[in-house]
Design a protein around this motif. Structure first.
Motif, PDB file in Angstrom:
ATOM      1  N   PHE A 122       0.820  -1.183  -0.149  1.00 50.38           N
ATOM      2  CA  PHE A 122      -0.179  -0.126   0.078  1.00 50.38           C
ATOM      3  C   PHE A 122       0.753   1.265  -0.200  1.00 50.38           C
ATOM      4  CE2 PHE A 122      -2.003   3.167   2.824  1.00 50.38           C
ATOM      5  CZ  PHE A 122      -3.064   3.448   2.131  1.00 50.38           C
ATOM      6  N   MET A 123       1.926   1.229   0.651  1.00 51.42           N
ATOM      7  CA  MET A 123       2.694   2.516   1.040  1.00 51.42           C
ATOM      8  C   MET A 123       3.814   2.600  -0.494  1.00 51.42           C
ATOM      9  SD  MET A 123       2.078   3.850   3.774  1.00 51.42           S
ATOM     10  CE  MET A 123       3.266   5.098   4.376  1.00 51.42           C
ATOM     11  N   ALA A 124       4.021   1.552  -0.914  1.00 48.24           N
ATOM     12  CA  ALA A 124       4.975   1.589  -2.191  1.00 48.24           C
ATOM     13  C   ALA A 124       3.850   2.192  -3.326  1.00 48.24           C
ATOM     14  CB  ALA A 124       5.049   0.045  -2.500  1.00 48.24           C
ATOM     15  N   GLY A 125       2.534   1.870  -3.347  1.00 49.46           N
ATOM     16  CA  GLY A 125       1.646   2.586  -4.191  1.00 49.46           C
ATOM     17  C   GLY A 125       1.596   4.030  -3.960  1.00 49.46           C
ATOM     18  N   ARG A 126       1.576   4.443  -2.641  1.00 42.62           N
ATOM     19  CA  ARG A 126       1.371   5.960  -2.316  1.00 42.62           C
ATOM     20  C   ARG A 126       2.814   6.351  -2.625  1.00 42.62           C
ATOM     21  NH1 ARG A 126      -2.786   8.367  -2.366  1.00 42.62           N
ATOM     22  NH2 ARG A 126      -1.759   9.989  -0.835  1.00 42.62           N
ATOM     23  N   ALA A 127       4.011   5.693  -2.729  1.00 40.58           N
ATOM     24  CA  ALA A 127       5.182   6.242  -3.120  1.00 40.58           C
ATOM     25  C   ALA A 127       5.277   6.733  -4.624  1.00 40.58           C
ATOM     26  CB  ALA A 127       6.393   5.691  -2.754  1.00 40.58           C
ATOM     27  N   LEU A 128       4.516   5.655  -5.398  1.00 37.76           N
ATOM     28  CA  LEU A 128       4.491   6.241  -6.730  1.00 37.76           C
ATOM     29  C   LEU A 128       3.759   7.434  -7.046  1.00 37.76           C
ATOM     30  CD1 LEU A 128       3.941   2.562  -8.364  1.00 37.76           C
ATOM     31  CD2 LEU A 128       6.128   3.849  -8.117  1.00 37.76           C
ATOM     32  N   ILE A 129       2.459   7.579  -6.412  1.00 34.17           N
ATOM     33  CA  ILE A 129       1.708   8.881  -6.487  1.00 34.17           C
ATOM     34  C   ILE A 129       2.473   9.957  -6.257  1.00 34.17           C
ATOM     35  CG2 ILE A 129       0.448   9.059  -4.438  1.00 34.17           C
ATOM     36  CD1 ILE A 129      -0.944   9.370  -8.027  1.00 34.17           C
ATOM     37  N   GLY A 130       3.695   9.967  -5.300  1.00 34.02           N
ATOM     38  CA  GLY A 130       4.264  11.048  -4.861  1.00 34.02           C
ATOM     39  C   GLY A 130       5.249  11.501  -5.932  1.00 34.02           C
ATOM     40  N   VAL A 131       5.915  10.458  -6.594  1.00 28.59           N
ATOM     41  CA  VAL A 131       6.716  10.618  -7.855  1.00 28.59           C
ATOM     42  C   VAL A 131       5.929  11.497  -8.846  1.00 28.59           C
ATOM     43  CG1 VAL A 131       8.212   9.603  -9.512  1.00 28.59           C
ATOM     44  CG2 VAL A 131       8.210   9.039  -7.360  1.00 28.59           C
ATOM     45  N   ALA A 132       4.678  11.136  -9.232  1.00 30.67           N
ATOM     46  CA  ALA A 132       4.067  11.574 -10.228  1.00 30.67           C
ATOM     47  C   ALA A 132       3.620  13.119  -9.800  1.00 30.67           C
ATOM     48  CB  ALA A 132       2.605  10.946 -10.433  1.00 30.67           C
ATOM     49  N   ILE A 133       3.092  13.376  -8.509  1.00 31.78           N
ATOM     50  CA  ILE A 133       2.946  14.805  -8.055  1.00 31.78           C
ATOM     51  C   ILE A 133       4.010  15.513  -8.115  1.00 31.78           C
ATOM     52  CG2 ILE A 133       2.289  16.062  -6.020  1.00 31.78           C
ATOM     53  CD1 ILE A 133       0.830  13.404  -5.115  1.00 31.78           C
ATOM     54  N   GLY A 134       5.124  15.113  -7.757  1.00 33.15           N
ATOM     55  CA  GLY A 134       6.485  16.069  -7.817  1.00 33.15           C
ATOM     56  C   GLY A 134       6.755  16.456  -9.078  1.00 33.15           C
ATOM     57  N   GLY A 135       6.969  15.220 -10.097  1.00 28.53           N
ATOM     58  CA  GLY A 135       7.165  15.705 -11.564  1.00 28.53           C
ATOM     59  C   GLY A 135       6.257  16.588 -12.124  1.00 28.53           C
ATOM     60  N   PHE A 136       4.910  16.177 -11.948  1.00 24.84           N
ATOM     61  CA  PHE A 136       4.023  17.054 -12.598  1.00 24.84           C
ATOM     62  C   PHE A 136       3.912  18.441 -12.110  1.00 24.84           C
ATOM     63  CE2 PHE A 136      -0.280  18.879 -12.945  1.00 24.84           C
ATOM     64  CZ  PHE A 136      -0.748  18.659 -14.190  1.00 24.84           C
ATOM     65  N   TRP A 137       3.983  18.535 -10.839  1.00 20.37           N
ATOM     66  CA  TRP A 137       3.681  20.110 -10.430  1.00 20.37           C
ATOM     67  C   TRP A 137       5.099  20.811 -10.748  1.00 20.37           C
ATOM     68  CZ3 TRP A 137      -0.563  22.131 -10.184  1.00 20.37           C
ATOM     69  CH2 TRP A 137      -1.917  21.553  -9.948  1.00 20.37           C
ATOM     70  N   SER A 138       6.235  20.355 -10.780  1.00 14.88           N
ATOM     71  CA  SER A 138       7.280  21.001 -11.061  1.00 14.88           C
ATOM     72  C   SER A 138       7.423  21.714 -12.259  1.00 14.88           C
ATOM     73  CB  SER A 138       8.681  20.060 -11.251  1.00 14.88           C
ATOM     74  OG  SER A 138       8.663  19.632  -9.584  1.00 14.88           O
ATOM     75  N   MET A 139       6.875  20.800 -13.285  1.00 14.86           N
ATOM     76  CA  MET A 139       6.586  21.680 -14.566  1.00 14.86           C
ATOM     77  C   MET A 139       5.215  21.983 -15.215  1.00 14.86           C
ATOM     78  SD  MET A 139       7.607  18.060 -17.029  1.00 14.86           S
ATOM     79  CE  MET A 139       6.479  16.822 -16.919  1.00 14.86           C
ATOM     80  N   SER A 140       4.275  21.784 -14.629  1.00 14.24           N
ATOM     81  CA  SER A 140       3.020  22.022 -15.179  1.00 14.24           C
ATOM     82  C   SER A 140       2.806  23.586 -15.461  1.00 14.24           C
ATOM     83  CB  SER A 140       1.894  21.486 -13.958  1.00 14.24           C
ATOM     84  OG  SER A 140       2.162  22.345 -12.842  1.00 14.24           O
ATOM     85  N   ALA A 141       3.017  24.388 -14.563  1.00 17.12           N
ATOM     86  CA  ALA A 141       2.988  26.047 -14.829  1.00 17.12           C
ATOM     87  C   ALA A 141       3.668  26.201 -15.931  1.00 17.12           C
ATOM     88  CB  ALA A 141       3.077  26.779 -13.651  1.00 17.12           C
ATOM     89  N   ALA A 142       4.926  25.800 -15.964  1.00 16.13           N
ATOM     90  CA  ALA A 142       5.796  26.400 -17.250  1.00 16.13           C
ATOM     91  C   ALA A 142       5.350  26.096 -18.530  1.00 16.13           C
ATOM     92  CB  ALA A 142       7.224  25.659 -16.832  1.00 16.13           C
ATOM     93  N   ILE A 143       4.932  24.532 -18.487  1.00 15.26           N
ATOM     94  CA  ILE A 143       4.312  23.825 -19.918  1.00 15.26           C
ATOM     95  C   ILE A 143       2.910  24.577 -20.026  1.00 15.26           C
ATOM     96  CG2 ILE A 143       3.058  22.007 -20.459  1.00 15.26           C
ATOM     97  CD1 ILE A 143       5.000  20.272 -19.259  1.00 15.26           C
TER      98      ILE A 143
END
Length: 403
Positions: free
Chosen positions: A111-132
């Protein structure tokens, strides 16, 4: 007409706006936020099914924040010259994998491994979403594009918690998590069809990241942001067990109260622009002070459903709107370094969410909701004081520039 702009920026002023792609980003943001905060409305059944405490279940928020933090700091370096469209598609696939893994998790570790994956997606998306988003439309339409992008965020705050509670009662907490997967799949297809190629732009975002944090005004503002989100999520993460044990609501009433919080948050996000025009720092100081008072009110009157509902509606009204104010602060403090500043802001916020959920869970398990909500109130008052300091530094900087 555009001689004062860089060549690429001048050309972008005449390009057509890719509104379909902007809306696809907004849908992706909706799925991400819904996935990130789904555990808030499902702590009790998750804990019961996995044989853990509610404080441990709350760490599902903390671990996603931890991985989002690390990802946002490393992303400028790891992304390199990879086309940003490919990165967005890859992160969306990661979101789909996360939802599937969490829904099928046989134990707490998976369960926590799956939650870690969503964390990676969140960090990557929000880091570049505004610039994109800024690259998809002409400069004069950037504000509208960012509003649409953040509209997905605001909508998720309306429906994620009450929908999670309702779906959890209807199809179980695993089914509730899996319901986000088809939404993410739709976002994947839409991004693939609508996004143009987005080659990496030359720049030193990763090099600028920590240099920006050494500026006093930036450092103090980021400290205020961090403490604010710590205080918010120390309380917000544990609303369900509070409402069930103290206010003694059933599942349908729980869903209604969480929907009330979300709707109030959507309203707050819609109207905060006018208040920001009247005074940015008044908002940044006033919101955490109001939230600290609400936390105290919940401790005193939590057994009363009408009073609790009103207090939580007020919480949703201001808490959901607060990030808009801090992004406005970023744009005014770092107008020419928004991409690097955005990555730093994402890292700070995710670290704060992780710490807030962790500290709140520890206190909740050790001493109950009063300790958790009291700590939240203290942190929010500290955030207001730090915002006062950031305001003074900002005014001092403006005065020096004018003289």
């Amino acid at each position: 007409m555009h001689l004062d702009l860089p060549l690429e920026e001048a050309r972008s002023a005449h390009k057509p706006a890719a509104w379909g792609a902007v809306c696809a980003l907004s849908l992706g943001a909706f799925a991400l936020i819904a996935s990130e905060f789904m555990p808030v409305s499902l702590l009790t059944p998750i804990a019961a099914d996995l044989g853990i405490s509610e404080g441990q279940a709350g760490q599902a928020i903390a671990i996603s924040g931890a991985f989002a933090l690390v990802t946002s700091l490393l992303f400028p370096t790891l992304a390199g010259r990879i086309d940003r469209k490919r990165l967005l598609l890859g992160l969306t696939l990661l979101m789909i994998a996360s939802g599937t893994l969490v829904a099928l998790a046989p134990n707490y570790g998976v369960f926590m491994a799956g939650r870690a994956l969503i964390g990676v997606a969140i960090g990557g998306f929000w880091s570049m979403s505004a610039a994109i988003a800024m690259r998809l439309v002409p400069p004069h339409q950037v504000a509208r594009a960012l509003a649409i992008l953040n509209g997905g965020n605001a909508l998720a705050t309306v429906v994620a918690a009450p929908a999670g509670s309702y779906l959890g009662a209807l199809v179980g907490w695993r089914g509730a998590f899996f319901c986000v997967v088809p939404v993410a799949a739709l976002a994947l297809v839409w991004k693939f069809a609508s996004l143009p190629a987005l080659p990496a732009q030359h720049g030193g975002a990763s090099a600028n990241l920590f240099r920006l944090a050494r500026r006093p005004a930036v450092a103090l503002g980021l400290a205020a942001v961090s403490v604010f989100f710590m205080g918010q999520f120390a309380l917000f993460t544990y609303l369900r067990p509070f409402l069930e044990r103290v206010t003694q609501v059933d599942v349908s009433t729980l869903s209604f109260v969480l929907l009330l919080v979300g709707v109030a948050g959507f309203v707050g996000t819609s109207v905060i622009g006018g208040f920001l025009k009247q005074g940015l720092y008044r908002v940044l100081v006033g919101i955490p002070l109001l939230m600290a008072g609400i936390a105290g009110g919940l401790i005193a009157f939590g057994a009363s459903l009408p009073v609790t509902a009103v207090l939580l509606a007020a919480w949703g009204l201001v808490a959901t709107a607060a990030p808009v104010g801090w992004w406005m602060w970023l744009s005014t403090t770092l107008p020419h370094e928004a991409e690097a500043g955005g990555g730093l802001m994402v890292a700070v916020i995710q670290l704060a969410i992780m710490l807030g959920a962790t500290v709140g869970g520890f206190l909740f398990d050790l001493s109950g909701y009063r300790a958790t909500f009291g700590a939240s109130a203290g942190l929010l008052v500290l955030a207001a004081l730090l915002a006062v300091g950031a305001a003074r530094l900002s005014h001092l900087s403006i005065h020096k520039e004018s003289t």
